[in-house]
Design a protein around this motif. Structure first.
Motif, PDB file in Angstrom:
ATOM      1  N   VAL A  74      -4.875  81.475  -1.846  1.00  0.00           N
ATOM      2  CA  VAL A  74      -3.351  81.371  -1.615  1.00  0.00           C
ATOM      3  C   VAL A  74      -2.845  82.371  -0.510  1.00  0.00           C
ATOM      4  O   VAL A  74      -1.745  82.461   0.028  1.00  0.00           O
ATOM      5  N   LEU A  75      -3.896  83.229  -0.088  1.00  0.00           N
ATOM      6  CA  LEU A  75      -3.571  84.217   0.958  1.00  0.00           C
ATOM      7  C   LEU A  75      -4.714  85.066   1.555  1.00  0.00           C
ATOM      8  O   LEU A  75      -5.578  84.911   0.716  1.00  0.00           O
ATOM      9  N   SER A  76      -4.790  85.281   2.766  1.00  0.00           N
ATOM     10  CA  SER A  76      -5.839  85.933   3.278  1.00  0.00           C
ATOM     11  C   SER A  76      -5.336  86.883   4.558  1.00  0.00           C
ATOM     12  O   SER A  76      -4.608  86.364   5.069  1.00  0.00           O
ATOM     13  N   TYR A  77      -6.183  87.930   4.886  1.00  0.00           N
ATOM     14  CA  TYR A  77      -5.865  88.919   5.781  1.00  0.00           C
ATOM     15  C   TYR A  77      -7.175  89.612   6.184  1.00  0.00           C
ATOM     16  O   TYR A  77      -8.102  89.726   5.420  1.00  0.00           O
ATOM     17  N   TYR A  78      -7.037  90.359   7.138  1.00  0.00           N
ATOM     18  CA  TYR A  78      -8.208  91.082   7.685  1.00  0.00           C
ATOM     19  C   TYR A  78      -7.786  92.584   7.930  1.00  0.00           C
ATOM     20  O   TYR A  78      -6.486  93.117   8.064  1.00  0.00           O
ATOM     21  N   GLN A  79      -8.897  93.490   8.073  1.00  0.00           N
ATOM     22  CA  GLN A  79      -8.779  94.752   8.445  1.00  0.00           C
ATOM     23  C   GLN A  79      -7.769  95.604   7.826  1.00  0.00           C
ATOM     24  O   GLN A  79      -7.050  96.202   8.253  1.00  0.00           O
ATOM     25  N   PRO A  80      -7.879  95.678   6.591  1.00  0.00           N
ATOM     26  CA  PRO A  80      -6.949  96.616   5.584  1.00  0.00           C
ATOM     27  C   PRO A  80      -7.119  98.038   6.169  1.00  0.00           C
ATOM     28  O   PRO A  80      -8.320  98.708   6.239  1.00  0.00           O
ATOM     29  N   GLN A  81      -5.791  98.641   6.149  1.00  0.00           N
ATOM     30  CA  GLN A  81      -6.057 100.059   7.063  1.00  0.00           C
ATOM     31  C   GLN A  81      -4.822 100.804   6.491  1.00  0.00           C
ATOM     32  O   GLN A  81      -3.890 100.420   5.960  1.00  0.00           O
ATOM     33  N   ILE A  82      -4.941 102.135   6.421  1.00  0.00           N
ATOM     34  CA  ILE A  82      -3.889 103.237   6.118  1.00  0.00           C
ATOM     35  C   ILE A  82      -2.728 103.041   7.092  1.00  0.00           C
ATOM     36  O   ILE A  82      -3.109 102.881   8.524  1.00  0.00           O
ATOM     37  N   GLY A  83      -1.909 102.873   6.892  1.00  0.00           N
ATOM     38  CA  GLY A  83      -0.516 102.897   7.909  1.00  0.00           C
ATOM     39  C   GLY A  83       0.890 102.523   7.103  1.00  0.00           C
ATOM     40  O   GLY A  83       1.031 102.193   6.128  1.00  0.00           O
ATOM     41  N   VAL A  93      -2.296  95.421   7.327  1.00  0.00           N
ATOM     42  CA  VAL A  93      -3.436  94.605   7.500  1.00  0.00           C
ATOM     43  C   VAL A  93      -3.054  93.760   8.884  1.00  0.00           C
ATOM     44  O   VAL A  93      -2.040  93.775   9.279  1.00  0.00           O
ATOM     45  N   VAL A  94      -4.370  93.091   8.985  1.00  0.00           N
ATOM     46  CA  VAL A  94      -4.064  92.117  10.235  1.00  0.00           C
ATOM     47  C   VAL A  94      -4.032  90.742   9.706  1.00  0.00           C
ATOM     48  O   VAL A  94      -4.812  90.194   8.918  1.00  0.00           O
ATOM     49  N   MET A  95      -3.279  89.911  10.288  1.00  0.00           N
ATOM     50  CA  MET A  95      -2.987  88.461   9.933  1.00  0.00           C
ATOM     51  C   MET A  95      -3.174  87.739  11.166  1.00  0.00           C
ATOM     52  O   MET A  95      -2.361  87.961  12.203  1.00  0.00           O
ATOM     53  N   GLY A  96      -3.952  86.789  11.523  1.00  0.00           N
ATOM     54  CA  GLY A  96      -4.224  86.150  12.746  1.00  0.00           C
ATOM     55  C   GLY A  96      -4.850  87.209  13.532  1.00  0.00           C
ATOM     56  O   GLY A  96      -5.998  87.732  13.412  1.00  0.00           O
ATOM     57  N   ASP A  97      -4.064  87.772  14.620  1.00  0.00           N
ATOM     58  CA  ASP A  97      -4.687  88.630  15.781  1.00  0.00           C
ATOM     59  C   ASP A  97      -3.606  89.671  15.716  1.00  0.00           C
ATOM     60  O   ASP A  97      -3.600  90.376  16.742  1.00  0.00           O
ATOM     61  N   THR A  98      -2.800  89.777  14.731  1.00  0.00           N
ATOM     62  CA  THR A  98      -1.512  90.922  14.889  1.00  0.00           C
ATOM     63  C   THR A  98      -1.614  91.735  13.575  1.00  0.00           C
ATOM     64  O   THR A  98      -1.703  91.248  12.438  1.00  0.00           O
ATOM     65  N   LEU A  99      -1.310  92.983  13.859  1.00  0.00           N
ATOM     66  CA  LEU A  99      -0.959  93.913  12.708  1.00  0.00           C
ATOM     67  C   LEU A  99       0.148  93.378  11.846  1.00  0.00           C
ATOM     68  O   LEU A  99       1.261  93.267  12.679  1.00  0.00           O
ATOM     69  N   PHE A 100       0.046  93.277  10.820  1.00  0.00           N
ATOM     70  CA  PHE A 100       1.365  92.972   9.858  1.00  0.00           C
ATOM     71  C   PHE A 100       1.618  94.114   9.098  1.00  0.00           C
ATOM     72  O   PHE A 100       1.091  94.866   8.395  1.00  0.00           O
ATOM     73  N   THR A 101       2.971  94.582   9.347  1.00  0.00           N
ATOM     74  CA  THR A 101       3.487  95.852   9.131  1.00  0.00           C
ATOM     75  C   THR A 101       4.658  95.778   8.156  1.00  0.00           C
ATOM     76  O   THR A 101       4.993  96.843   7.386  1.00  0.00           O
TER      77      THR A 101
END
Length: 284
Positions: free
Chosen positions: A207-216, A161-169
């Motif tokens: 309690v949590l939010s994020y963006y652009q869920p994607q396969i990876g 997912v993306v958190m802020g503007d960074t891909l969270f791995t």
């Protein structure tokens, strides 16, 4: 003539107001009907689709229950029960409680651990010995009576997912929720907006939010390479509940489909706020 025009204008205003109210009508769809699991598919690791090994998933006292009384050893037989159809834009509400003792052979990290899998792959596309579906997991954790242990965390089997503007791995990240000890009921809510944004809530608290869920990423094995297309945005998918070795009850699994108003953020916000507020008032 003036009176007729005035009456027509009044009728137009009334009709417009009624139409506006209809556009933001709250319509919960109960995914679990409290009676059976006919609308659900079961996939337990090392077993074929819809083999409910040891009656893991069952209905007891009006709850969708996960039990292990038929297991001699858990043996990493992670299970998931999938609702029969996929969704894209929605508000999901899950009310759960952990009970009893962990199954023999369960991993330490799986103590009072379960989750709601969002935007999951089709269960029919899972390999027989695949451990987890490619999905975004809203992780449920229960306290041990002493230590802090947040719930509605994020885990990412086969996803990023993306958190802020960074891909969270990394695989998991904790929410900022409080700890829920004992066998109390907890209400988890998830606002899922296609491939745009996902929010985790406990009650009405985000309690949590994020963006652009994607396969990876990893943490799902084995997996069909034709299904795991890294970088592919998750616009929609199935909803599943976990069996990870600790008994858990789900008394409500309900959803408001927001797909018909996904371009109207004002209407979506109104429905979500009203629906969550009413569910707190009713003691959900």
């Amino acid at each position: 003539m003036t009176n007729r025009l005035w009456i027509l204008g009044l009728l137009f205003i009334i009709f417009s107001c009624q139409k506006a109210e209809q556009e933001v009508e709250i319509k919960w769809q109960e995914l679990f009907n409290g009676k059976d699991i006919q609308d659900w598919q079961i996939k337990i690791r090392n077993h074929p689709l819809n083999e409910n090994y040891a009656n893991t998933f069952r209905v007891e006292d009006g709850n969708l229950s996960v039990r292990y009384d038929g297991y001699e050893d858990f043996g990493n037989q992670y299970g998931h029960i999938f609702y029969k159809e996929p969704f894209s834009y929605y508000l999901l509400q899950v009310e759960y409680r952990f009970i009893g003792e962990q199954a023999p052979g369960g991993e330490g990290w799986a103590y009072r651990n379960s989750g709601a899998m969002l935007h999951s792959q089709n269960p029919e596309s899972m390999l027989q010995d695949q451990d987890f579906p490619i999905s975004i997991e809203g992780q449920f954790l229960g306290g041990n009576g002493t230590d802090e242990r947040s719930t509605c965390n994020l885990c990412t089997p086969g996803t990023n997912v993306v958190m802020g503007d960074t891909l969270f791995t990394p695989h998991c990240i904790n929410s900022n929720s409080k700890t829920f000890h004992g066998d109390q009921w907890v209400q988890a809510n998830f606002i899922v907006l296609g491939a745009e944004e996902v929010q985790h809530l406990v009650g009405m608290d985000t309690v949590l939010s994020y963006y652009q869920p994607q396969i990876g990423g990893g943490m799902v094995s084995p997996v069909d390479s034709l299904v795991k297309i890294d970088g592919k945005l998750l616009e929609s998918g199935y909803i599943a509940l976990q069996s990870e070795s600790h008994p858990i009850d789900f008394r409500r699994v309900a959803l408001i489909d927001l797909s018909t108003i996904k371009t109207d953020r004002i209407a979506m916000t109104k429905i979500i706020k009203e629906a969550l507020s009413l569910s707190q008032t009713k003691g959900g």
